[in-house]
Design an enzyme around this catalytic site. Sequence first.
Site, PDB file in Angstrom:
ATOM      1  CB  THR A 153      -0.979  -0.008   1.194  1.00 24.50           C
ATOM      2  OG1 THR A 153      -0.249  -0.221   2.407  1.00 24.50           O
ATOM      3  CG2 THR A 153      -2.027  -1.103   1.025  1.00 24.50           C
ATOM      4  CB  THR A 190      -0.984  -1.726   9.399  1.00 24.45           C
ATOM      5  OG1 THR A 190      -1.731  -1.014  10.283  1.00 24.45           O
ATOM      6  CG2 THR A 190      -1.811  -1.856   8.149  1.00 24.45           C
TER       7      THR A 190
END
Length: 407
Positions: A153, A190
């Site tokens: 990401t 994350t």
Amino acid sequence: MKVIEGSVTAPKGYEAAAAAAAIKYKDRTDMALIYSQVPAAAAGTFTTNVVKAAPVIWDRDIVYHSPKAQAVVINSGIANACTGKEGLDYCQDIAHKAADMLDIPANSVLVASTGVIGMQLPMDRMKRGIELLAQGKSSSLAAGDEAAHAIMTTDTVSKQVAVSLEIGGKEVIIGGMCKGSGMIHPNMCTMLSFITTDAAISKELLQEALSGSIVDTYNMVSVDGDTSTNDTVLLLANGMAKNPEITEKNDDYARFKEALDYVNTVLAKKIAADGEGATALLEVTITGAADKAQAVTLAKSVVTSSLVKAAVYGHDANWGRILCAMGYSGADFDPDKVDLFFESAAGKIQILKDGVAADYSEDEATRILSESEVTVLADIKMGSATATAWGCDLTYDYVKINADYRS
């Protein structure tokens, strides 16, 4: 054990693929597949956040209740978190679509998502992406590399590693890839991490090895203090190395666990080094602690301090911030006995001796702190326990990245 080229396709019997499904990103691949040619034992560890994404709920059920797993379908861009029953139903739809395309049971398909929270997955694009993944899967090292890029990401680099070792006279390989850059904090972060091995090992010992490994690896990483909704580490073992199956904690298990720890440590450090906006990897090692718990508490307190992280970005030997972070950690120690050092590729310098500033050169300290990897070493002289935590510096770019992440 030796480090070899590759990642999830390095062990025998694994294939991977990447596809551009336009889930969020329009100019890059955003879906990945890991596939084992034979059913594999599966282990997993997951976020401790009370708010758990749908893929976490799905994967826990597969890992805990299905005898085998054979595929992992991953998407980036949308996290499928806080999406209610619809989001969980989508996990089932993904698993059934992959099962149909790969001719495997749906309860052997794991799913993972990363990206923006609160958005529903575009299932038409997801299903088309699964078709492309199934058609394009390959056992090549290049396919593993492409998969590692597809799960990124805000990551700026892909994160991969592979090692080989001998167990029972057979070559065993462990390979891994992960993603993680922001919303990173201990108790996993994350991050999505996928590890494959061709070792033959019981499901019970595989889970025990993984659960033990994350304690000193992923759980010792912090970028920004935020624990995610999607954190997942999955480990597949398909037995194709043909080593005698590891069913007890013997020397073979110890060698396997050592190699797994190495893989997870490398991946954890890659996450910390690639923290959003980061210019330096920050490693904090506490030595001389009375016990492991004390060392862990102190190391985590220093590595998560915003003031320490900002000082590293500014190449400022502001040791008072380090001692302060140790002091509010909740761990009991004598500050008048602390020795403190900075170390990097540029050298090593003692900053504090017995709790008092040492006679050191500020210019030399700045030079040491200007490297891309910086280590803080603190000896509290209470025992023999030690712990290491990893983080990164705090920069202007961290705020810029996270101010417009959804746009």
